[in-house]
Design a protein around this motif. Structure first.
Motif, PDB file in Angstrom:
ATOM      1  N   LYS A  23     -12.365 -18.774  20.135  1.00 46.21           N
ATOM      2  CA  LYS A  23     -12.427 -20.123  20.704  1.00 46.21           C
ATOM      3  C   LYS A  23     -11.588 -21.076  19.853  1.00 46.21           C
ATOM      4  N   GLU A  24     -11.569 -20.841  18.555  1.00 45.47           N
ATOM      5  CA  GLU A  24     -10.770 -21.672  17.647  1.00 45.47           C
ATOM      6  C   GLU A  24      -9.286 -21.605  18.015  1.00 45.47           C
ATOM      7  N   ASN A  25      -8.781 -20.397  18.286  1.00 44.52           N
ATOM      8  CA  ASN A  25      -7.374 -20.274  18.670  1.00 44.52           C
ATOM      9  C   ASN A  25      -7.102 -20.873  20.047  1.00 44.52           C
ATOM     10  N   ILE A  26      -8.034 -20.689  20.970  1.00 44.68           N
ATOM     11  CA  ILE A  26      -7.851 -21.297  22.299  1.00 44.68           C
ATOM     12  C   ILE A  26      -7.773 -22.812  22.163  1.00 44.68           C
ATOM     13  N   LEU A  27      -8.642 -23.387  21.346  1.00 41.53           N
ATOM     14  CA  LEU A  27      -8.618 -24.843  21.134  1.00 41.53           C
ATOM     15  C   LEU A  27      -7.324 -25.294  20.469  1.00 41.53           C
ATOM     16  N   LYS A  28      -6.774 -24.501  19.538  1.00 43.85           N
ATOM     17  CA  LYS A  28      -5.476 -24.833  18.924  1.00 43.85           C
ATOM     18  C   LYS A  28      -4.389 -24.909  19.990  1.00 43.85           C
ATOM     19  N   LEU A  29      -4.399 -23.926  20.894  1.00 38.34           N
ATOM     20  CA  LEU A  29      -3.382 -23.888  21.944  1.00 38.34           C
ATOM     21  C   LEU A  29      -3.527 -25.069  22.902  1.00 38.34           C
ATOM     22  N   LEU A  30      -4.755 -25.364  23.270  1.00 42.14           N
ATOM     23  CA  LEU A  30      -4.985 -26.476  24.193  1.00 42.14           C
ATOM     24  C   LEU A  30      -4.668 -27.816  23.535  1.00 42.14           C
ATOM     25  N   ASP A  31      -4.873 -27.897  22.227  1.00 43.33           N
ATOM     26  CA  ASP A  31      -4.494 -29.112  21.506  1.00 43.33           C
ATOM     27  C   ASP A  31      -2.976 -29.283  21.559  1.00 43.33           C
ATOM     28  N   CYS A  32      -2.235 -28.197  21.371  1.00 46.92           N
ATOM     29  CA  CYS A  32      -0.763 -28.271  21.490  1.00 46.92           C
ATOM     30  C   CYS A  32      -0.365 -28.700  22.897  1.00 46.92           C
ATOM     31  N   ALA A  33      -1.033 -28.141  23.897  1.00 50.99           N
ATOM     32  CA  ALA A  33      -0.743 -28.520  25.287  1.00 50.99           C
ATOM     33  C   ALA A  33      -1.010 -30.005  25.499  1.00 50.99           C
ATOM     34  N   ASN A  34      -2.068 -30.494  24.896  1.00 52.82           N
ATOM     35  CA  ASN A  34      -2.473 -31.885  25.073  1.00 52.82           C
ATOM     36  C   ASN A  34      -1.484 -32.866  24.432  1.00 52.82           C
ATOM     37  N   TRP A  35      -0.629 -32.378  23.528  1.00 53.05           N
ATOM     38  CA  TRP A  35       0.363 -33.232  22.887  1.00 53.05           C
ATOM     39  C   TRP A  35       1.698 -33.252  23.640  1.00 53.05           C
ATOM     40  N   ALA A  36       1.739 -32.669  24.809  1.00 50.71           N
ATOM     41  CA  ALA A  36       2.981 -32.655  25.593  1.00 50.71           C
ATOM     42  C   ALA A  36       3.341 -34.071  26.036  1.00 50.71           C
ATOM     43  N   PRO A  37       4.632 -34.308  26.279  1.00 45.55           N
ATOM     44  CA  PRO A  37       5.017 -35.601  26.856  1.00 45.55           C
ATOM     45  C   PRO A  37       4.531 -35.683  28.292  1.00 45.55           C
ATOM     46  N   SER A  38       4.285 -36.910  28.743  1.00 40.69           N
ATOM     47  CA  SER A  38       3.841 -37.076  30.133  1.00 40.69           C
ATOM     48  C   SER A  38       4.346 -38.399  30.689  1.00 40.69           C
ATOM     49  N   ALA A  39       4.500 -38.425  32.003  1.00 40.92           N
ATOM     50  CA  ALA A  39       4.982 -39.629  32.685  1.00 40.92           C
ATOM     51  C   ALA A  39       4.021 -40.782  32.423  1.00 40.92           C
ATOM     52  N   SER A  40       4.566 -41.906  31.969  1.00 42.81           N
ATOM     53  CA  SER A  40       3.782 -43.106  31.651  1.00 42.81           C
ATOM     54  C   SER A  40       2.614 -42.805  30.707  1.00 42.81           C
ATOM     55  N   ASN A  41       2.743 -41.751  29.951  1.00 41.28           N
ATOM     56  CA  ASN A  41       1.709 -41.302  29.011  1.00 41.28           C
ATOM     57  C   ASN A  41       0.344 -41.134  29.699  1.00 41.28           C
ATOM     58  N   ARG A  42       0.375 -40.669  30.958  1.00 40.22           N
ATOM     59  CA  ARG A  42      -0.879 -40.503  31.709  1.00 40.22           C
ATOM     60  C   ARG A  42      -1.670 -39.282  31.250  1.00 40.22           C
ATOM     61  N   GLN A  43      -0.991 -38.301  30.657  1.00 36.70           N
ATOM     62  CA  GLN A  43      -1.663 -37.082  30.194  1.00 36.70           C
ATOM     63  C   GLN A  43      -2.610 -36.559  31.296  1.00 36.70           C
ATOM     64  N   PRO A  44      -2.056 -36.188  32.447  1.00 40.44           N
ATOM     65  CA  PRO A  44      -2.874 -35.934  33.630  1.00 40.44           C
ATOM     66  C   PRO A  44      -3.538 -34.562  33.702  1.00 40.44           C
ATOM     67  N   TRP A  45      -3.281 -33.698  32.751  1.00 39.29           N
ATOM     68  CA  TRP A  45      -3.711 -32.313  32.823  1.00 39.29           C
ATOM     69  C   TRP A  45      -5.184 -32.127  32.501  1.00 39.29           C
ATOM     70  N   GLU A  46      -5.719 -31.074  33.082  1.00 39.37           N
ATOM     71  CA  GLU A  46      -7.038 -30.552  32.731  1.00 39.37           C
ATOM     72  C   GLU A  46      -6.889 -29.038  32.661  1.00 39.37           C
ATOM     73  N   PHE A  47      -7.753 -28.400  31.905  1.00 39.85           N
ATOM     74  CA  PHE A  47      -7.662 -26.952  31.713  1.00 39.85           C
ATOM     75  C   PHE A  47      -9.003 -26.299  32.007  1.00 39.85           C
ATOM     76  N   LEU A  48      -8.954 -25.223  32.770  1.00 37.88           N
ATOM     77  CA  LEU A  48     -10.122 -24.363  32.945  1.00 37.88           C
ATOM     78  C   LEU A  48      -9.873 -23.115  32.113  1.00 37.88           C
ATOM     79  N   VAL A  49     -10.815 -22.764  31.270  1.00 41.79           N
ATOM     80  CA  VAL A  49     -10.711 -21.557  30.455  1.00 41.79           C
ATOM     81  C   VAL A  49     -11.696 -20.558  31.038  1.00 41.79           C
ATOM     82  N   VAL A  50     -11.157 -19.486  31.600  1.00 44.03           N
ATOM     83  CA  VAL A  50     -11.929 -18.539  32.399  1.00 44.03           C
ATOM     84  C   VAL A  50     -12.032 -17.212  31.654  1.00 44.03           C
ATOM     85  N   SER A  51     -13.221 -16.634  31.638  1.00 48.42           N
ATOM     86  CA  SER A  51     -13.388 -15.320  31.010  1.00 48.42           C
ATOM     87  C   SER A  51     -14.499 -14.558  31.737  1.00 48.42           C
ATOM     88  N   GLY A  52     -14.741 -13.346  31.278  1.00 51.45           N
ATOM     89  CA  GLY A  52     -15.829 -12.534  31.813  1.00 51.45           C
ATOM     90  C   GLY A  52     -15.686 -12.225  33.292  1.00 51.45           C
TER      91      GLY A  52
END
Length: 195
Positions: A23-52
């Motif tokens: 989970k620690e590595n998944i959170l690191k990756l999602l944190d990197c994703a969350n730092w992406a540039p976005s139009a008008s800095n809206r940061q519109p993304w959401e992530f579903l993490v699916v397993s099992g």
């Protein structure tokens, strides 16, 4: 890893070890994703993490899509038959990946806002796949599962006001594909200089 090497060494992985991703590595990756540039800095993304068992449900939808696709492809030689079988194996369980990540944005009636959010979420996805490669994890940026986007909405209980941008399995690669040659590797046709 040095950035330019990282960009050129990232691959679309379709076979994964069943070893879990922390989970620690998944959170690191999602944190990197969350730092992406976005139009008008809206940061519109959401992530579903699916397993099992959820991955099994996603796989059933994707396998149906791939079966329809491969049955419509005219097979010219044995290589294509092998490719189709490998494609079906991958679709049947997302390559045995222990995690699948789904990137979402809000739906918009304004096409310009929709395009801006799609581009922004794509930047987040690129950050995610590069960060994963840097940690020795594999991904495969997929849009094929979206041929059954309504089915994915039902399976994952995604609200009607959201749309799926992309899907990627995530895990430790069982094997790493060889690089695919670049079209126009010297960028003689893809760049127009206006000086």
């Amino acid at each position: 890893m040095e950035f330019f090497t990282l960009v050129k060494s990232r691959r679309s992985v379709r076979k994964y070890k069943t070893e879990p991703v922390s989970k620690e590595n998944i959170l690191k990756l999602l944190d990197c994703a969350n730092w992406a540039p976005s139009a008008s800095n809206r940061q519109p993304w959401e992530f579903l993490v699916v397993s099992g068992a959820w991955i099994k449900r996603l796989s059933e939808s994707y396998r149906d899509i791939v079966e329809k696709f491969t049955s419509n492809v005219k097979i010219k030689n044995i290589g294509n038959i092998a490719s189709n079988k490998a494609f079906l194996r991958f679709a049947s369980d997302y390559g045995s990946a222990p995690v699948v990540v789904v990137v979402l944005v809000k739906k918009h009636s304004d096409p310009k806002e929709a395009k801006a959010d799609l581009e922004s979420a794509s930047a987040a996805m690129e950050n995610f796949v590069l960060a994963a490669a840097n940690l020795g994890l594999g991904t495969c940026w997929m849009t094929g599962p979206l041929y059954d986007e309504n089915g994915l909405h039902d399976i994952l209980s995604i609200q009607d006001d959201k749309e799926i941008v992309a899907v990627t399995p995530l895990g430790y690669p069982e094997d790493t594909p060889k690089p695919v040659p670049r079209k126009d590797p010297n960028l003689e046709k893809k760049i127009i200089w206006l000086e």
